[in-house]
Scaffold this motif. Sequence first.
Motif, PDB file in Angstrom:
ATOM      1  N   LEU A 287       9.680  -1.883  11.709  1.00 49.51           N
ATOM      2  CA  LEU A 287       9.611  -0.812  10.724  1.00 49.51           C
ATOM      3  C   LEU A 287      11.016  -0.225  10.627  1.00 49.51           C
ATOM      4  O   LEU A 287      11.823  -0.377  11.547  1.00 49.51           O
ATOM      5  N   PRO A 288      11.354   0.466   9.539  1.00 48.28           N
ATOM      6  CA  PRO A 288      12.699   1.028   9.417  1.00 48.28           C
ATOM      7  C   PRO A 288      12.967   2.090  10.491  1.00 48.28           C
ATOM      8  O   PRO A 288      12.033   2.767  10.941  1.00 48.28           O
TER       9      PRO A 288
ATOM     10  N   PHE B 126      11.112  -6.841   7.730  1.00 48.82           N
ATOM     11  CA  PHE B 126      10.778  -5.419   7.605  1.00 48.82           C
ATOM     12  C   PHE B 126       9.402  -5.263   6.961  1.00 48.82           C
ATOM     13  O   PHE B 126       9.082  -5.978   6.004  1.00 48.82           O
TER      14      PHE B 126
ATOM     15  N   LEU C 132       7.345  -2.419   4.856  1.00 55.43           N
ATOM     16  CA  LEU C 132       7.622  -1.173   4.149  1.00 55.43           C
ATOM     17  C   LEU C 132       6.397  -0.662   3.406  1.00 55.43           C
ATOM     18  O   LEU C 132       5.663  -1.438   2.796  1.00 55.43           O
TER      19      LEU C 132
ATOM     20  N   THR D  33       8.626   4.840   3.209  1.00 57.22           N
ATOM     21  CA  THR D  33       9.638   4.333   4.138  1.00 57.22           C
ATOM     22  C   THR D  33      10.619   3.372   3.466  1.00 57.22           C
ATOM     23  O   THR D  33      11.570   2.928   4.110  1.00 57.22           O
ATOM     24  N   ALA D  34      10.384   3.053   2.188  1.00 52.50           N
ATOM     25  CA  ALA D  34      11.232   2.062   1.511  1.00 52.50           C
ATOM     26  C   ALA D  34      12.712   2.454   1.490  1.00 52.50           C
ATOM     27  O   ALA D  34      13.574   1.614   1.809  1.00 52.50           O
TER      28      ALA D  34
ATOM     29  N   GLY E 202      14.265   1.818   4.726  1.00 55.59           N
ATOM     30  CA  GLY E 202      14.278   0.380   4.938  1.00 55.59           C
ATOM     31  C   GLY E 202      15.460  -0.270   4.241  1.00 55.59           C
ATOM     32  O   GLY E 202      16.141  -1.137   4.814  1.00 55.59           O
ATOM     33  N   TYR E 203      15.731   0.146   3.017  1.00 55.03           N
ATOM     34  CA  TYR E 203      16.859  -0.415   2.268  1.00 55.03           C
ATOM     35  C   TYR E 203      18.190  -0.059   2.941  1.00 55.03           C
ATOM     36  O   TYR E 203      19.116  -0.877   2.979  1.00 55.03           O
TER      37      TYR E 203
ATOM     38  N   VAL F  35      11.290  -9.073   3.635  1.00 58.78           N
ATOM     39  CA  VAL F  35      10.630  -7.782   3.476  1.00 58.78           C
ATOM     40  C   VAL F  35       9.206  -8.010   3.004  1.00 58.78           C
ATOM     41  O   VAL F  35       8.952  -8.849   2.137  1.00 58.78           O
TER      42      VAL F  35
ATOM     43  N   HIS G 130       4.464  -1.788  -0.522  1.00 60.66           N
ATOM     44  CA  HIS G 130       5.458  -1.371  -1.514  1.00 60.66           C
ATOM     45  C   HIS G 130       6.236  -2.556  -2.094  1.00 60.66           C
ATOM     46  O   HIS G 130       6.272  -2.726  -3.321  1.00 60.66           O
TER      47      HIS G 130
ATOM     48  N   ALA H  33      13.187  -4.414  -4.083  1.00 60.08           N
ATOM     49  CA  ALA H  33      13.523  -4.836  -2.720  1.00 60.08           C
ATOM     50  C   ALA H  33      14.631  -5.881  -2.723  1.00 60.08           C
ATOM     51  O   ALA H  33      15.550  -5.834  -1.897  1.00 60.08           O
TER      52      ALA H  33
END
Length: 474
Positions: A7-8, A72, A74, A78-79, A82-83, A100, A104, A112
Motif C-alpha cells: 500500500l502507499p 501497488f 490503490l 490513497t491514489a 500512491g502516485y 498498479v 481505483h 494511473a
Amino acid sequence: MRVLLTLPPDIHTLEIYKITGMKAPPLGLAYIAAVLERAGHKVKIIDTPTLEMSTEQWLSEVKSWKPDIIGFSLITPTAPRGYRAIKLVREELPDVPVIVGGIHPTFMFKEALENGADIVVRGEGEYTAAELIDVLERYGFDEERLKKVRGIAFKSKRSEKIVLTPERPPPDLDELPWPARHLLPMDKYTLFGKPIRIIHVMASRGCPYGCMYCSTSYFFGRRVRIRSAIRVADEIEEAVYKYKAKHVVFADDDIGVGRKFMTDLVAEFKKRGLDLTFACGSRVDHMTKEYMKFLYDNGCVALYFGVESASQETLNRIGKKITIEQVERVFQWKKELGGFATASFILGFPWETIDDMKKTVEFAIKIDPDYAQFTALTPYPGTPLYQYAKKYNLIEDTNWEHYTTVRAVMRGFHFTRQQLQSMIKYAYRRFYLRPAFVWRELRAGRLKDLVGVLGREFFSMVKDFVVHPLKWKR
C-alpha cells in the motif's frame, strides 16, 4: 521473482484511516501473494497504514528488499500518495517494473499510467498478476505477449497509445489459496482502536443490485459467488490455531444472501469445536426474524445494514431495491431479539433538500440502531453516480484524498457542498448526543468504545452542544 506488494506510504495520516481507528488487513494483496507464492515467487507485503510507515521508512524497506517487481494496491483516497510513491520508485529504482491494481486504477487506468505505472491490473487480480509476472519474468516488457494477458492496461512504448486487453473472467473462489496471512502483521490489527485476536474473511464476492453509488457490482460483478462452507471453515480453523483468533469479521457486502452457507458454516464450527463470535453485513430484504435469531444465537455479535435513506423515492432511484417497511421491520426484530445492529445512512443525494436529509436523521433515531453511520454521498470512479455527477457538474472537490465519505466533495441541486458537510456533523450530534442513547451506552459499558470510534469528534460534539445548545433545536 522477488515481488513486493504494498500500500502507499504515509496513508495512515489520511482521514479514511484516522477517523475509523480501525486497522484491517489488505485481503486483496494477501490473496494475490498466496497465488504468487504457489507459483514459486518470493513475495513480501508491506501493510503501511497498519505499521504507520512514513515515506522515508517505506522507501528504505523497499530498497533493502531489492524487489524485481513492485505492485501497488490503490483505492481512491490513497491514489495521490500512491502516485507520489511511484515517482520515488522511478527515481531510486528505475529498472524495477511498477504494477498498479485495485478498485481505483481499475476504472482510472489512464490516470494511473500517466502517473508512472507500467501496467494496470483491472478487476480481481489474483490470476492476472500471476500470468503477468510470468510474462515479465520470461520475456520482459514484450508488448505482443502482454496483449495476450487478459485484464490489464498498459501504454505502448511504440505508439504511446493505451492498450486495453479483454477482461478476465472472475475466479472460482474455492480454487484460490487462502490469503497469505503469514506475510501480514497479524498481531497489529485492531477493533475500536484496541488490539483483539481477530480474523477478516471474505466468503463471497459480487453483488447483483448495482446501486448507483457503490463500486462493488462494477468491480466484482453482478453475479454473487459464494465459497463452500467447508473451505471457509478450514481457513478460519487454521487462523484459530495459528493466530489464536477468537472473532471473525466477514468482509462480504451481504452474508444474508447465502443463508445455506451460514447454516452450514455454523454447523462446521460446532462440529470442530470452534467457539467464535462474528460480525457480518446483510440487506434488510434478505433477513427474516428466524434467520436473524439463528445468527444471534450462534455467535453473531453485530449485524451491519445499509439503510441509506428515509425516502422510498430515493431508495428506488439509487437502485437499492429495499422498502422503508422492510427496514422498520428488521430493526423491530433486532429489539425483540436483543441483538446488536448498526445502520448506515447516506446524506447528499443530488435531488435531496436539507429537510430530506433531516428526515433521514430522524428516521435513524426512530429505528434506533445500536450505532449509526452517516456519510456524505461520494462519486467514486466506476459508479453510475460518478457519471451522473460529472454530467450535471456537481463535483467541486477533485482531490482524491478527500473521497473518504466523511468529507463532502459534491453539491446537490438544492444544497451546497458546505451545507452537506454541516449536515454530516448535525447527523452525528443529533443521533449520538441524545440522553437516552448516552445512558444506554453507559449501561451497556460501551461508551468508552464509542468515544474511541468517534475520537476527537465526540468531544467536539459535546463541547459544541453545551456552548451552543440552541443551534441543535433548529
